[in-house]
Enzyme design. Structure first.
Site, mmCIF file in Angstrom:
data_model
loop_
_atom_site.group_PDB
_atom_site.id
_atom_site.type_symbol
_atom_site.label_atom_id
_atom_site.label_comp_id
_atom_site.label_asym_id
_atom_site.label_seq_id
_atom_site.Cartn_x
_atom_site.Cartn_y
_atom_site.Cartn_z
ATOM 1 C CE LYS A 78 -3.924 1.882 2.687
ATOM 2 N NZ LYS A 78 -4.783 1.663 3.869
ATOM 3 C CB SER A 153 -8.138 3.507 2.995
ATOM 4 O OG SER A 153 -7.234 2.913 3.903
ATOM 5 C CB SER A 177 -8.200 0.463 5.739
ATOM 6 O OG SER A 177 -8.927 1.657 5.668
HETATM 7 N N1 GLN Z 1 -12.980 3.720 6.504
HETATM 8 C C1 GLN Z 1 -12.372 4.106 7.725
HETATM 9 C C2 GLN Z 1 -12.038 5.572 7.691
HETATM 10 O O1 GLN Z 1 -12.325 6.188 6.750
HETATM 11 C C3 GLN Z 1 -11.184 3.254 8.011
HETATM 12 C C4 GLN Z 1 -9.929 3.691 7.391
HETATM 13 C C5 GLN Z 1 -8.753 2.832 7.716
HETATM 14 O O2 GLN Z 1 -8.875 1.764 8.317
HETATM 15 N N2 GLN Z 1 -7.593 3.314 7.352
HETATM 16 O O3 GLN Z 1 -11.498 6.120 8.612
#
Ligand code: GLN
Length: 471
Positions: A78, A153, A177
């Site tokens: 990532k 994400s 994410s």
């Molecule tokens: N969707 C969650 C957020 O927007 C989780 C993001 C993540 O785990 N990095 O914060």
């Protein structure tokens, strides 16, 4: 079998017995990435470096030196995990040209194990988002249905693994994410216990929640990647040694699996049916299902968005055009420089989180929001720990629904709802894995296995049983 169709473990065995070379596997991935580039899963493809690394791996294999299961295996990382001499953007304009001078500990470990870094994957900007649509490089697409989101994400990592562009990938998980995009693409996503994997070199979003983990095509693959990245690191004082089993049995006989009624409230018909299918499958294999209650379940989302935004507003202060990141071209003085840089190069969602974070930390609101959320965090953690003292693992859906269409969700508050099952796990620091199980008729769904802190082997074992039952 075509190389590209192999799991990471299958490829590893084929490399060891010299049926396949790392160069062949790497070229197969590069070709697949090129053929399916409209998925937009990669921000940077490391073509030349990957070919070089593959050649080195083949030499090591030929010399019959020390064998590592990742030797010669192409993996993706990532783009919020720093890679020496390979740009690391966090899918943000502010870091568009940032080339780190060092490798994150996990990248160092992958490289020492002989893995081939194939590229850096797309994500929501600074890992804030649930659909990948907040990437400054355009959204990654779902590997199963191009018109749908890859999830977020770590959407690029999940879609890349599912689309067979890499044999495994690393993602980061602050509130879901890794697990949610894995579920959306029909892949396995594993968030280890908080502290099990070093975050040195992970661009911080919310430091009390962030965790790096693997996204793979099988549960055994997740174990192999985890074995390499787990472990205490002197560069991350929050890291600790968490044990992993050498192999997974996939046995669940006698295991007590907890299901909370709160998990099923408001869940759709097809999603409920798929989830019940997973519960039944475990029962059939000899697990004992127990009803538990987690009354704080509904509070977790609000607590998460207060705490994670507060931490983000502090962590992202360094991206100001001076300490880090691009700088606006023209400005009058230092505050104008900060203002223009951040206005121009940060996306709307990131700005929203910084504003929420500053608001909940500001005097007058600090007690009402931040302190209250911190106290609620303790309650949530206690409830999960208590439920897990009565059973070996909790089972719940990974997300309320399958991947939505790109462009469908325009209300940010509604998009936050897709994290309802995943955020409590980060709040409580627990290990959890999402494994594909069932579908809504069109798209894959995931089921999530959660266990006590440091029981990472348990979640993987139960996930393996579900994977077997699914066939
Ligand atoms: N969707 C969650 C957020 O927007 C989780 C993001 C993540 O785990 N990095 O914060």
């Amino acid at each position: 079998m075509d190389i590209i169709d192999m799991t990471l473990c299958e490829l590893s065995a084929a490399l060891k017995t010299k049926k396949v070379s790392s160069l062949e596997a790497t070229k197969a991935c590069l070709k697949r990435i090129e053929q399916t580039k409209e998925l937009n899963n990669f921000i940077t493809v490391c073509e030349d470096e990957a070919i070089e690394a593959a050649k080195r791996a083949d030499e090591a294999i030929a010399s019959n030196g020390e064998y590592s299961p990742l030797l010669g295996v192409p993996v993706a990382v990532k783009d919020n995990i720093v890679t020496k001499n390979v740009r690391t953007t966090c899918a943000s304009k502010i870091l568009e040209n940032f080339v780190p001078p060092y490798d994150a500990t996990v990248v160092k470990k992958l490289k020492s194990a002989g893995a081939v870094l194939i590229g850096k994957t797309n994500m929501d900007e600074f890992a804030m988002g649930s659909t990948n649509e907040f990437s400054a490089f355009g959204a990654a697409h779902n590997a199963v249905d191009f018109t749908r989101v890859a999830g977020g994400s770590s959407g690029g990592s999940a879609s890349a693994v599912a689309a067979k562009q890499a044999f495994g990938a690393l993602g980061s998980d602050t509130g879901g994410s890794i697990r949610q995009p894995a579920a959306y693409n029909g892949a396995v996503g594993f968030k280890p216990t908080y502290s099990a994997v070093s975050r040195y070199g992970l661009v911080a979003f919310a430091s009390s929640l962030d965790q790096i983990g693997p996204i793979t095509r099988s549960v055994d693959d997740a174990l192999e990647l985890s074995k390499v990245i787990f472990g205490k690191d002197i560069h991350d004082s929050t890291s600790a040694d968490v044990l992993l089993p050498d192999k997974l049995s996939g046995e669940v006989k006698g295991r007590v699996i907890g299901v909370a009624d709160e998990f099923l409230n408001g869940l759709g018909e097809k999603e409920t049916a798929a989830f019940n299918g997973a519960v039944k499958a475990l029962e059939k294999m000899g697990a004992v299902v127990k009803r538990v209650s987690i009354s704080s379940f509904n509070a977790a989302l609000a607590v998460y968005y207060v705490l994670s935004s507060a931490e983000a507003s502090s962590n992202l202060a360094r991206f100001d055009g001076v300490k880090y990141g691009r700088r606006a071209e023209s400005y009058t003085d230092i505050s104008d420089l900060y203002e223009r840089t951040r206005t121009e190069f940060l996306g709307d969602e990131v700005k929203r989180r910084i504003m929420i974070g500053n608001y909940v930390l500001s005097s007058g609101y600090y007690d009402a929001y931040y302190i209250k959320a911190s106290k609620a965090r303790t309650v949530i953690k206690r409830e999960y720990d208590e439920a897990l003292s009565k059973c070996d693992a909790l089972l719940c859906p990974t997300a309320p629904s399958a991947a939505p269409k790109i462009g469908e969700e325009t209300d940010p508050a509604k998009a936050y709802l897709s994290d309802i099952y995943t955020v409590p796990v980060n709040i409580a620091g627990l290990p959890a894995v999402s494994v594909p199980f069932g579908s809504d008729g069109k798209m894959p769904l995931g089921v999530q296995v959660i266990a006590k802190a440091c029981s990472d082997g348990v979640v993987l074992d139960i996930a393996k049983a579900l994977e077997r039952a699914r066939g």
